[in-house]
Design an enzyme around this catalytic site. Structure first.
Site, short mmCIF file in Angstrom:
data_model
loop_
_atom_site.label_atom_id
_atom_site.label_comp_id
_atom_site.label_asym_id
_atom_site.label_seq_id
_atom_site.Cartn_x
_atom_site.Cartn_y
_atom_site.Cartn_z
N GLY A 1 7.00 -8.77 1.81
CA GLY A 1 7.63 -9.18 0.56
C GLY A 1 8.56 -10.36 0.76
O GLY A 1 8.64 -11.28 -0.06
N ALA B 1 3.71 -10.48 9.03
CA ALA B 1 5.15 -10.73 9.07
C ALA B 1 5.80 -9.60 9.83
O ALA B 1 5.26 -8.50 9.93
CB ALA B 1 5.72 -10.83 7.65
N LYS C 1 -10.14 -4.51 4.85
CA LYS C 1 -8.79 -4.47 5.39
C LYS C 1 -8.38 -3.05 5.73
O LYS C 1 -7.67 -2.81 6.73
CB LYS C 1 -7.79 -5.07 4.40
CG LYS C 1 -6.39 -5.13 4.99
CD LYS C 1 -5.38 -5.72 4.05
CE LYS C 1 -4.00 -5.76 4.72
NZ LYS C 1 -2.95 -6.26 3.80
#
Length: 313
Positions: free
Chosen positions: A12, A132, A188
């Site tokens: 995010g 991330a 995924k």
């Protein structure tokens, strides 16, 4: 565009930073007060492909939004799957009849929750191959390249999907409209269904797990269960191509040294995991379709046992 990032963890934060840099009006909503305070006081700090940057983006606690006036054009969901309903309840006052919701959560079936809060025609499903890492409150590590596939659920709403894809691509997030998002989501899910749970149980990064002699047979068994369930839902994937993509996670020169999000949640941050929405979802669907899923079931039980041992919250 007024954009709410619902769930301001590592991913995010990446999307918030890149969309803010592209000139969008972004706010972050999360439940981690220390993270929120750090962002508001000192900015959201990131090591962005080796360069240290700071972006000042308003951040709010999802439990304290009653006086926040923000009309969302787009909500991007990055909250944990088990927190999705509570997050949508929290931001309900920001949702209007034209608000678009893009779900980029790991796992399967989240639209059933989202449609309680916005019109089905306003829901986009997607998946992202960006990565991330969270270093601590207000600080993330962003490395490598990635992309986003997304698709509108409402019939004839391709223009809505394209508008959102254009906004994301303008922020260098490399989005494209898919005509078969379930294929992308299952693909995924195969990656998450192997890398997340296995690296968490083995206390390993992806490359070290990939170097073990048992990596290939375990991956093959788990992928076979995912693909069998996918076929029952008329989603057909090339098993060899899926395994090749997973093997790419073992590359030390790219993302192999990365610890998957489930590892970060449970091992580093002592938080409950999304296992019930990844491998656990395959177990539930397998029972519905009469498909055996012993590897996914065993891995789900192992993760839950570890959650109990470390008293994850």
């Amino acid at each position: 565009m007024n954009i709410v990032i619902a769930g301001a963890g590592a991913m995010g934060s990446r999307f918030g930073i890149m969309l803010k840099q592209a000139g969008e009006n972004v706010i972050l909503v999360d439940g981690w007060q220390q993270h929120i305070d750090e962002i508001n006081q000192n900015g959201l700090k990131a090591n962005f492909n080796g360069k240290d940057i700071t972006e000042f983006i308003p951040a709010y606690n999802q439990n304290d939004l009653s006086e926040v006036e923000f009309s969302a054009d787009l909500v991007i969901l990055f909250t944990k799957a088990m927190q999705l309903d509570n997050m949508l309840q929290s931001i309900d006052n920001m949702l209007g009849k034209d608000t678009i919701v893009l779900c980029l959560l790991n796992g399967i079936g989240h639209e059933d929750v989202i449609k309680k809060y916005v019109d089905y025609d306003n829901i986009l499903l997607g998946n992202t191959m960006w990565t991330a890492g969270m270093e601590g409150p207000g600080k993330v590590t962003l490395f490598g390249n990635g992309s986003i596939d997304l698709q509108n659920l409402g019939e004839g709403k391709e223009d809505v999907a394209q508008k959102v894809a254009d906004v994301l691509t303008n922020a260098d997030l490399n989005a494209r409209v898919s005509q078969d998002i379930l294929t992308s989501i299952y693909r995924k899910a195969c990656v998450n269904g192997t890398m997340n749970g296995l690296c968490t149980i083995l206390d390993s990064n992806m490359a070290d797990f990939g170097d073990t002699s048992s990596a290939n047979p375990i991956v093959q068994k788990i992928v076979a269960e995912f693909l069998a369930v996918a076929r029952a839902e008329n989603v057909f994937l090339d098993e060899e191509a899926v395994i090749e993509q997973i093997n790419g996670c073992f590359n030390r020169e790219t993302i192999g040294l990365h610890h998957p999000s489930m590892y970060q949640d449970l091992v580093i941050n002592n938080r409950l995991t999304e296992i019930d929405y990844i491998n656990g979802a395959i177990v539930r669907k397998g029972k519905e379709y009469g498909i055996p899923t012993p590897y996914c079931e065993f891995l789900t039980h192992l993760i839950h046992s570890k959650e109990e041992i470390v008293e994850a919250k």
